[in-house]
Design a protein around this motif. Structure first.
Motif, mmCIF file in Angstrom:
data_model
loop_
_atom_site.group_PDB
_atom_site.id
_atom_site.type_symbol
_atom_site.label_atom_id
_atom_site.label_comp_id
_atom_site.label_asym_id
_atom_site.label_seq_id
_atom_site.Cartn_x
_atom_site.Cartn_y
_atom_site.Cartn_z
ATOM 1 N N GLY A 97 -2.146 10.301 -2.685
ATOM 2 C CA GLY A 97 -1.378 10.709 -1.516
ATOM 3 C C GLY A 97 -0.093 9.930 -1.369
ATOM 4 N N PRO A 98 0.608 10.171 -0.248
ATOM 5 C CA PRO A 98 1.976 9.642 -0.083
ATOM 6 C C PRO A 98 2.039 8.186 0.360
ATOM 7 C CG PRO A 98 1.387 11.012 1.784
ATOM 8 C CD PRO A 98 0.224 11.080 0.841
ATOM 9 N N LEU A 99 1.292 7.320 -0.301
ATOM 10 C CA LEU A 99 1.286 5.902 0.044
ATOM 11 C C LEU A 99 1.560 5.064 -1.198
ATOM 12 C CD1 LEU A 99 0.603 3.686 2.205
ATOM 13 C CD2 LEU A 99 -1.670 3.636 1.171
ATOM 14 N N THR A 100 2.507 4.138 -1.072
ATOM 15 C CA THR A 100 2.833 3.211 -2.160
ATOM 16 C C THR A 100 2.444 1.811 -1.719
ATOM 17 O OG1 THR A 100 4.672 4.583 -2.914
ATOM 18 C CG2 THR A 100 4.764 2.256 -3.509
ATOM 19 N N THR A 119 6.578 -8.516 -8.399
ATOM 20 C CA THR A 119 5.673 -7.539 -7.789
ATOM 21 C C THR A 119 5.968 -6.150 -8.334
ATOM 22 O OG1 THR A 119 7.249 -7.332 -5.984
ATOM 23 C CG2 THR A 119 5.366 -8.795 -5.621
ATOM 24 N N VAL A 120 4.970 -5.280 -8.218
ATOM 25 C CA VAL A 120 5.165 -3.904 -8.664
ATOM 26 C C VAL A 120 4.656 -2.946 -7.576
ATOM 27 C CG1 VAL A 120 2.944 -3.887 -9.931
ATOM 28 C CG2 VAL A 120 4.719 -2.228 -10.509
ATOM 29 N N ALA A 121 5.415 -1.883 -7.345
ATOM 30 C CA ALA A 121 5.013 -0.858 -6.380
ATOM 31 C C ALA A 121 4.220 0.209 -7.133
ATOM 32 C CB ALA A 121 6.261 -0.252 -5.743
ATOM 33 N N VAL A 122 3.071 0.593 -6.582
ATOM 34 C CA VAL A 122 2.222 1.584 -7.275
ATOM 35 C C VAL A 122 1.824 2.701 -6.310
ATOM 36 C CG1 VAL A 122 0.132 1.945 -8.652
ATOM 37 C CG2 VAL A 122 1.285 -0.289 -8.703
ATOM 38 N N ARG A 123 1.856 3.923 -6.833
ATOM 39 C CA ARG A 123 1.450 5.071 -6.021
ATOM 40 C C ARG A 123 0.654 6.050 -6.880
ATOM 41 N NH1 ARG A 123 2.754 10.041 -3.426
ATOM 42 N NH2 ARG A 123 4.576 10.940 -4.488
ATOM 43 N N MET A 124 -0.329 6.693 -6.250
ATOM 44 C CA MET A 124 -1.106 7.733 -6.930
ATOM 45 C C MET A 124 -0.832 9.048 -6.199
ATOM 46 S SD MET A 124 -5.216 8.151 -7.401
ATOM 47 C CE MET A 124 -5.570 6.561 -8.109
ATOM 48 N N THR A 184 5.231 6.353 2.181
ATOM 49 C CA THR A 184 5.187 5.130 2.991
ATOM 50 C C THR A 184 4.969 3.968 2.020
ATOM 51 O OG1 THR A 184 4.051 6.386 4.704
ATOM 52 C CG2 THR A 184 3.936 3.966 4.861
ATOM 53 N N ILE A 185 5.750 2.897 2.171
ATOM 54 C CA ILE A 185 5.525 1.722 1.306
ATOM 55 C C ILE A 185 4.912 0.601 2.139
ATOM 56 C CG2 ILE A 185 6.566 0.022 -0.241
ATOM 57 C CD1 ILE A 185 8.827 1.924 -0.783
ATOM 58 N N VAL A 186 3.799 0.054 1.668
ATOM 59 C CA VAL A 186 3.141 -1.048 2.374
ATOM 60 C C VAL A 186 3.058 -2.256 1.453
ATOM 61 C CG1 VAL A 186 1.049 -1.810 3.536
ATOM 62 C CG2 VAL A 186 1.708 0.564 3.624
ATOM 63 N N ASP A 187 3.453 -3.405 1.996
ATOM 64 C CA ASP A 187 3.353 -4.652 1.229
ATOM 65 C C ASP A 187 2.104 -5.406 1.672
ATOM 66 O OD1 ASP A 187 3.696 -6.895 -0.206
ATOM 67 O OD2 ASP A 187 5.593 -7.515 0.703
ATOM 68 N N LEU A 188 1.204 -5.624 0.745
ATOM 69 C CA LEU A 188 -0.031 -6.345 1.065
ATOM 70 C C LEU A 188 -0.006 -7.713 0.418
ATOM 71 C CD1 LEU A 188 -2.457 -3.436 0.228
ATOM 72 C CD2 LEU A 188 -1.910 -4.248 2.509
ATOM 73 N N SER A 189 1.142 -8.042 -0.190
ATOM 74 C CA SER A 189 1.156 -9.258 -1.007
ATOM 75 C C SER A 189 1.338 -10.520 -0.168
ATOM 76 C CB SER A 189 2.221 -9.160 -2.099
ATOM 77 O OG SER A 189 3.496 -9.125 -1.527
ATOM 78 N N PRO A 193 -0.292 -6.982 6.526
ATOM 79 C CA PRO A 193 0.268 -5.811 5.840
ATOM 80 C C PRO A 193 1.539 -5.340 6.555
ATOM 81 C CG PRO A 193 -2.073 -5.496 6.333
ATOM 82 C CD PRO A 193 -1.659 -6.757 7.003
ATOM 83 N N THR A 194 2.570 -5.075 5.778
ATOM 84 C CA THR A 194 3.862 -4.744 6.375
ATOM 85 C C THR A 194 4.413 -3.442 5.789
ATOM 86 O OG1 THR A 194 4.290 -7.102 6.541
ATOM 87 C CG2 THR A 194 6.185 -5.670 6.817
ATOM 88 N N ILE A 195 4.864 -2.568 6.670
ATOM 89 C CA ILE A 195 5.477 -1.314 6.212
ATOM 90 C C ILE A 195 6.926 -1.603 5.810
ATOM 91 C CG2 ILE A 195 6.219 1.005 6.900
ATOM 92 C CD1 ILE A 195 3.863 1.061 8.835
ATOM 93 N N LEU A 196 7.252 -1.343 4.554
ATOM 94 C CA LEU A 196 8.627 -1.572 4.097
ATOM 95 C C LEU A 196 9.450 -0.290 4.190
ATOM 96 C CD1 LEU A 196 8.096 -3.764 0.904
ATOM 97 C CD2 LEU A 196 7.987 -4.408 3.303
ATOM 98 N N ARG A 197 8.771 0.854 4.166
ATOM 99 C CA ARG A 197 9.476 2.132 4.329
ATOM 100 C C ARG A 197 8.523 3.081 5.046
ATOM 101 N NH1 ARG A 197 11.434 5.380 -0.971
ATOM 102 N NH2 ARG A 197 9.205 5.814 -1.181
ATOM 103 N N PRO A 198 8.917 3.605 6.230
ATOM 104 C CA PRO A 198 8.023 4.527 6.934
ATOM 105 C C PRO A 198 7.961 5.865 6.207
ATOM 106 C CG PRO A 198 10.094 4.268 8.144
ATOM 107 C CD PRO A 198 10.175 3.371 6.945
ATOM 108 N N GLY A 199 6.830 6.524 6.303
ATOM 109 C CA GLY A 199 6.678 7.817 5.637
ATOM 110 C C GLY A 199 5.608 8.640 6.309
#
Ligand code: TXA
Ligand code: MG
Length: 504
Positions: A97-100, A119-124, A184-189, A193-199
């Protein structure tokens, strides 16, 4: 390069076409493909040279990292150092889904893919064409949105063709996307947890799974001082060619205001565009009016926004006025994209339909030359208006009169500044309905650093579209004369703009 264009039906994916596209990806070539959010421009994420081609095809800054797309959960563990438990929870709920999500990368992911980051951004993605293509292409596909950098993201294959024809190897047309805004991009590192881009996946949806979630301040605030945690968010994205202004306030007032602004532009021989909703569409009287969707159905707005922005580029309008959208839920992502496209130009209207200013402050360093010149000129031109005009300095150690040569030029133009004394800008000078105009970018930054809550802070050049004028300090009287003339031009433009926006 010849770009081949193929069509695949998501409901009945033709595997031989996917195989052919997958082979191209394995060879290090570029293939644009549909995802549920926007079209992506894919390359093998584990091949540094292939990833590099993405940057040149898009004209993308090399420090802007790419999202790695996977199709199977097990693929994740092979490219990251660890999978935090929260990531597992989010994946169970929102993947595909639309989550990175952002992870610590391991050595298999080249820096060329992550813009040099650890770091690497990953989405499925959930789109079936995307999933099959990822598997056929080796399992790890780096894919930014398939647009030229700075243009709205593509939501249908024709947008990709417009931007990238001849620059990439293949475009897969899988029909229009279903969501229309990037994931939506979420940083868990790091801790919370922080949203870096809303989606599409909203803060509320994430909080249902994780408890408290924060939003990167840089994406909410309009000033550019805070560096966003997602490097891509700092660039001026989604920018239409025409100047875009958002009009915010009660719906009926917004329509009236936009009608009035359009009429004024037309009176100047300019073409104005309007972005509105189905509900308000019948109330517009002029201009090139396009609906993005229905207020009853936010998803329809998300889906059409980018296509409408692109359409206005083709229509060659000079300016665009857009209605504003509610911020909770999906509205937050919509407004995030719209505000970026508008470079945060917002006209706010009060309950009477008027967005009136009560003060203009010109800010310079010493407050002895350009500041008082602009102040004197503006007061003269706005005589009789109920608006306070002052000038302030940022480095005023003690009150000084206006510079003598500046004063001579002013007097010869019939403006007297008797009794003027420079003063330092302080909190007491400020307020909500106050416009601050600085001479330089640096001064603007200083003001915003000291008073981050201040909304309307611009450089004079930025606000008026005029050229800056050299500082005449230490020069001849004629230099001061030229400075005065240029400041007068800026003041004229400023007044024109303010009266157009009905702010004065
Ligand atoms: O929906 C989407 O995410 C689409 C489709 C194609 O999947 N892709 C997309 O990619 O929007 P792109 O490149 O246009 O945006 C990626 C964003 C950028 O803002 C980038 O800075 C951020 O993700 N990003 C990538 N890797 C990051 C990292 N390691 N840390 C922080 N931000 C990262
Ligand atoms: Mg993008």
């Amino acid at each position: 390069m010849n770009t081949s264009y193929i069509t695949i039906n998501e409901a009945a994916v033709d595997d031989s076409k996917i195989e052919a596209a997958g082979t191209l990806l394995k060879e290090g070539r570029l293939v644009a493909f549909p995802t549920e959010t926007v079209y992506g421009l894919g390359a093998n994420a584990l091949d540094e040279e292939a990833a590099a081609k993405i940057y040149s095809a898009k004209g993308r800054p090399s420090d802007n990292p790419l999202i790695v797309h996977i199709a199977d959960w097990d693929a994740l563990g092979l490219i990251v150092k660890e999978i935090p438990p929260q990531a597992r929870l989010l994946a169970d709920r929102f993947w595909p889904g639309p989550l990175t999500m952002i992870f610590q990368k391991n050595e298999r992911v080249p820096y060329g893919t992550t813009g040099g980051l650890e770091t690497v951004a990953v989405r499925m993605p959930s789109n079936r064409i995307a999933q099959k293509l990822i598997r056929a292409g080796g399992g790890y596909i780096a894919a930014p949105s398939a647009n030229t950098s700075g243009r709205p993201s593509p939501t249908q294959a024709s947008h990709v063709l417009d931007d990238l024809d001849g620059k990439i190897d293949m475009i897969i047309d899988g029909g229009p996307v279903s969501i229309g805004l990037e994931s939506t991009i979420v940083d868990l590192s790091e801790g919370v947890p922080t949203i870096l881009r809303p989606g599409y996946i909203t803060k509320e949806m994430l909080e249902e799974v994780l408890g408290h979630v924060e939003v990167d301040q840089a994406i909410i605030r309009s000033d550019s001082d805070i560096v966003p945690k997602a490097p891509g968010m700092k660039y001026k994205h989604y920018a239409p060619k025409a100047d875009l202004v958002i009009v915010e306030g009660k719906s009926s007032m917004v329509v009236a205001k936009i009608n009035e602004l359009v009429q004024m532009k037309q009176a100047h021989g300019l073409r104005a565009g309007v972005i509105c909703t189905e509900e308000s569409f019948p109330s517009y009287e002029g201009g090139v009016v396009r609906t993005v969707g229905s207020r009853q159905d936010e998803e329809s707005i998300a889906k059409h926004l980018f296509a409408v922005l692109r359409e206005f580029d083709d229509l060659e309008v000079d300016c665009i006025y857009s209605e504003s959208f509610e911020a909770p839920g999906l509205g937050q992502a919509i407004m995030n994209r719209l505000l970026k496209a508008a470079a945060h130009q917002v006209v706010k209207i009060d309950h009477k339909g008027v967005s009136k200013l009560n003060r203009i402050i010109f800010v310079s360093n010493s407050g002895t030359i350009s500041g008082p010149m602009a102040e004197g000129l503006t007061k003269e031109k706005l005589k009789g208006k109920e608006i306070d005009v002052i000038s302030r300095g940022l480095v005023v150690l003690f009150p000084e009169p206006i510079n003598q040569k500046a004063e001579a030029v002013m007097i010869s133009n019939g403006i007297r500044m008797d009794g003027y004394r420079s003063a330092q800008l302080t909190k007491e000078d400020l307020g909500d309905a106050c416009l601050i105009l600085t001479r330089t970018e640096k001064q603007k930054k200083t003001v915003l650093e000291a008073y981050p809550e201040q909304k309307q802070v611009y450089t004079l050049c930025e606000f008026t579209g005029e050229e800056d004028t050299p500082n005449p300090y230490g020069g001849e009287l004629a230099d001061y004369g030229r400075c005065f003339e240029q400041i007068e031009r800026m003041v004229d433009r400023m007044i024109e703009r303010l009266s157009m926006e009905r702010s004065i």
